[in-house]
Scaffold this motif. Structure first.
Motif, PDB file in Angstrom:
ATOM      1  N   ASP A  41       0.793  -1.223   0.000  1.00  0.00           N
ATOM      2  CA  ASP A  41       0.000   0.000   0.000  1.00  0.00           C
ATOM      3  C   ASP A  41       0.832   1.284   0.000  1.00  0.00           C
ATOM      4  N   THR A  42       2.090   1.191  -0.389  1.00  0.00           N
ATOM      5  CA  THR A  42       2.949   2.362  -0.498  1.00  0.00           C
ATOM      6  C   THR A  42       2.914   2.880  -1.931  1.00  0.00           C
ATOM      7  N   ILE A  43       2.876   4.179  -2.095  1.00  0.00           N
ATOM      8  CA  ILE A  43       2.977   4.769  -3.427  1.00  0.00           C
ATOM      9  C   ILE A  43       4.462   4.939  -3.736  1.00  0.00           C
ATOM     10  N   ILE A  44       4.951   4.130  -4.660  1.00  0.00           N
ATOM     11  CA  ILE A  44       6.365   4.186  -5.017  1.00  0.00           C
ATOM     12  C   ILE A  44       6.618   5.372  -5.947  1.00  0.00           C
ATOM     13  N   SER A  45       7.870   5.781  -6.047  1.00  0.00           N
ATOM     14  CA  SER A  45       8.235   6.940  -6.860  1.00  0.00           C
ATOM     15  C   SER A  45       8.456   6.552  -8.321  1.00  0.00           C
ATOM     16  N   LEU A  46       8.403   7.567  -9.181  1.00  0.00           N
ATOM     17  CA  LEU A  46       8.754   7.360 -10.585  1.00  0.00           C
ATOM     18  C   LEU A  46      10.198   6.889 -10.711  1.00  0.00           C
ATOM     19  N   GLU A  47      11.057   7.362  -9.833  1.00  0.00           N
ATOM     20  CA  GLU A  47      12.460   6.936  -9.839  1.00  0.00           C
ATOM     21  C   GLU A  47      12.568   5.433  -9.566  1.00  0.00           C
ATOM     22  N   THR A  48      11.800   4.937  -8.613  1.00  0.00           N
ATOM     23  CA  THR A  48      11.792   3.502  -8.320  1.00  0.00           C
ATOM     24  C   THR A  48      11.313   2.714  -9.526  1.00  0.00           C
ATOM     25  N   VAL A  49      10.272   3.199 -10.177  1.00  0.00           N
ATOM     26  CA  VAL A  49       9.774   2.527 -11.387  1.00  0.00           C
ATOM     27  C   VAL A  49      10.855   2.525 -12.466  1.00  0.00           C
ATOM     28  N   GLY A  50      11.565   3.628 -12.620  1.00  0.00           N
ATOM     29  CA  GLY A  50      12.667   3.686 -13.588  1.00  0.00           C
ATOM     30  C   GLY A  50      13.719   2.634 -13.294  1.00  0.00           C
ATOM     31  N   ASP A  51      14.060   2.462 -12.019  1.00  0.00           N
ATOM     32  CA  ASP A  51      15.031   1.429 -11.630  1.00  0.00           C
ATOM     33  C   ASP A  51      14.507   0.034 -11.983  1.00  0.00           C
ATOM     34  N   ILE A  52      13.235  -0.203 -11.703  1.00  0.00           N
ATOM     35  CA  ILE A  52      12.627  -1.505 -12.008  1.00  0.00           C
ATOM     36  C   ILE A  52      12.655  -1.762 -13.514  1.00  0.00           C
ATOM     37  N   LEU A  53      12.334  -0.742 -14.299  1.00  0.00           N
ATOM     38  CA  LEU A  53      12.284  -0.935 -15.748  1.00  0.00           C
ATOM     39  C   LEU A  53      13.669  -1.083 -16.368  1.00  0.00           C
ATOM     40  N   ARG A  54      14.679  -0.471 -15.775  1.00  0.00           N
ATOM     41  CA  ARG A  54      16.057  -0.725 -16.235  1.00  0.00           C
ATOM     42  C   ARG A  54      16.451  -2.169 -15.927  1.00  0.00           C
ATOM     43  N   GLU A  55      16.098  -2.634 -14.745  1.00  0.00           N
ATOM     44  CA  GLU A  55      16.368  -4.031 -14.384  1.00  0.00           C
ATOM     45  C   GLU A  55      15.568  -4.976 -15.274  1.00  0.00           C
ATOM     46  N   ASN A  56      14.349  -4.582 -15.602  1.00  0.00           N
ATOM     47  CA  ASN A  56      13.510  -5.387 -16.482  1.00  0.00           C
ATOM     48  C   ASN A  56      14.190  -5.585 -17.841  1.00  0.00           C
ATOM     49  N   ARG A  57      14.702  -4.501 -18.404  1.00  0.00           N
ATOM     50  CA  ARG A  57      15.395  -4.615 -19.697  1.00  0.00           C
ATOM     51  C   ARG A  57      16.593  -5.553 -19.576  1.00  0.00           C
ATOM     52  N   HIS A  58      17.355  -5.397 -18.510  1.00  0.00           N
ATOM     53  CA  HIS A  58      18.515  -6.271 -18.278  1.00  0.00           C
ATOM     54  C   HIS A  58      18.081  -7.740 -18.201  1.00  0.00           C
ATOM     55  N   CYS A  59      16.986  -7.999 -17.495  1.00  0.00           N
ATOM     56  CA  CYS A  59      16.483  -9.379 -17.381  1.00  0.00           C
ATOM     57  C   CYS A  59      16.129  -9.947 -18.757  1.00  0.00           C
ATOM     58  N   PHE A  60      15.454  -9.156 -19.581  1.00  0.00           N
ATOM     59  CA  PHE A  60      15.120  -9.629 -20.925  1.00  0.00           C
ATOM     60  C   PHE A  60      16.379  -9.842 -21.761  1.00  0.00           C
ATOM     61  N   GLU A  61      17.335  -8.917 -21.681  1.00  0.00           N
ATOM     62  CA  GLU A  61      18.565  -9.047 -22.464  1.00  0.00           C
ATOM     63  C   GLU A  61      19.372 -10.269 -22.058  1.00  0.00           C
ATOM     64  N   GLU A  62      19.465 -10.527 -20.754  1.00  0.00           N
ATOM     65  CA  GLU A  62      20.316 -11.596 -20.250  1.00  0.00           C
ATOM     66  C   GLU A  62      19.616 -12.950 -20.113  1.00  0.00           C
ATOM     67  N   ARG A  63      18.295 -12.924 -19.822  1.00  0.00           N
ATOM     68  CA  ARG A  63      17.621 -14.178 -19.459  1.00  0.00           C
ATOM     69  C   ARG A  63      16.348 -14.464 -20.242  1.00  0.00           C
ATOM     70  N   ASN A  64      15.909 -13.481 -21.042  1.00  0.00           N
ATOM     71  CA  ASN A  64      14.694 -13.633 -21.859  1.00  0.00           C
ATOM     72  C   ASN A  64      13.406 -13.702 -21.044  1.00  0.00           C
ATOM     73  N   TRP A  65      13.416 -13.104 -19.876  1.00  0.00           N
ATOM     74  CA  TRP A  65      12.211 -12.974 -19.065  1.00  0.00           C
ATOM     75  C   TRP A  65      12.245 -11.649 -18.322  1.00  0.00           C
ATOM     76  N   GLY A  66      11.065 -11.264 -17.816  1.00  0.00           N
ATOM     77  CA  GLY A  66      10.916 -10.012 -17.078  1.00  0.00           C
ATOM     78  C   GLY A  66       9.452  -9.725 -16.873  1.00  0.00           C
ATOM     79  N   LEU A  67       9.075  -8.458 -17.035  1.00  0.00           N
ATOM     80  CA  LEU A  67       7.686  -8.036 -16.857  1.00  0.00           C
ATOM     81  C   LEU A  67       7.066  -7.695 -18.205  1.00  0.00           C
ATOM     82  N   TRP A  68       5.862  -8.190 -18.419  1.00  0.00           N
ATOM     83  CA  TRP A  68       5.115  -7.953 -19.647  1.00  0.00           C
ATOM     84  C   TRP A  68       3.824  -7.191 -19.324  1.00  0.00           C
ATOM     85  N   TRP A  69       3.389  -6.348 -20.263  1.00  0.00           N
ATOM     86  CA  TRP A  69       2.034  -5.814 -20.201  1.00  0.00           C
ATOM     87  C   TRP A  69       1.072  -6.938 -20.538  1.00  0.00           C
TER      88      TRP A  69
END
Length: 173
Positions: A41-69
């Protein structure tokens, strides 16, 4: 992120979330019903989302998985998200999903989660997949059970009762 895997079901397309989609991701992550269990129930920051999405790209590049819409195929409407993500310092990612409340009860989360299980088994060669959710999050429990997962333990993590589910796929291909 078109070079990364897009997954399809009869009604849905799962499209990798791009690192540039901060605001759209933030709007879904901070929607009151989604953040209740996803972010305690915490409202996370846009900065936190940016960190998550950078990690997401790394996960897809390195492991072919991550977060999908989770997209409704005919109209391209974003219903929520699903994916594979590391929690609790595990060796393998867990299944994760979250839908905007107006799309609950229509089978979209189960359909997306089932497709991700198939992807994990057939394309990634996983022998099993786990998911965890707050004990109070009975909607997520139902989705896990509907896709064939079994509850295998409960633990208190950071003061919150948490349920763990697992599905075994068999031998590695």
């Amino acid at each position: 992120m078109s070079r990364f895997p897009h997954l399809f079901t009869e009604r849905l397309e799962l499209a990798p979330i791009a690192k540039e989609e901060n605001e759209e991701t933030w709007l879904i992550f901070t929607e009151p019903f989604v953040r209740k269990y996803l972010w305690d129930d915490t409202i996370i920051s846009l900065e936190t989302v940016g960190d998550i999405l950078r990690e997401n790209r790394h996960c897809f590049e390195e492991r072919n998985w991550g977060l999908w819409w989770i997209l409704e195929r005919e109209k391209g409407i974003k219903l929520g998200f699903a994916g594979l993500w590391i929690f609790f310092a595990e060796d393998q990612p867990q299944l994760i999903y979250g839908l905007l409340p107006q799309y609950w009860g229509k089978g979209f989360a189960s359909e997306a989660a089932h497709r991700l299980c198939t992807y994990a088994a057939q394309d990634l060669g996983f022998l099993y997949l786990t998911a965890s959710c707050d004990l109070a999050n009975t909607a997520s429990h139902r989705v896990a059970l509907q896709i064939g997962m079994e509850k295998y333990k409960e633990e208190v993590i950071d003061g919150k009762p948490t349920c763990f589910f697992k599905i075994a796929f068999g031998e590695k291909r």
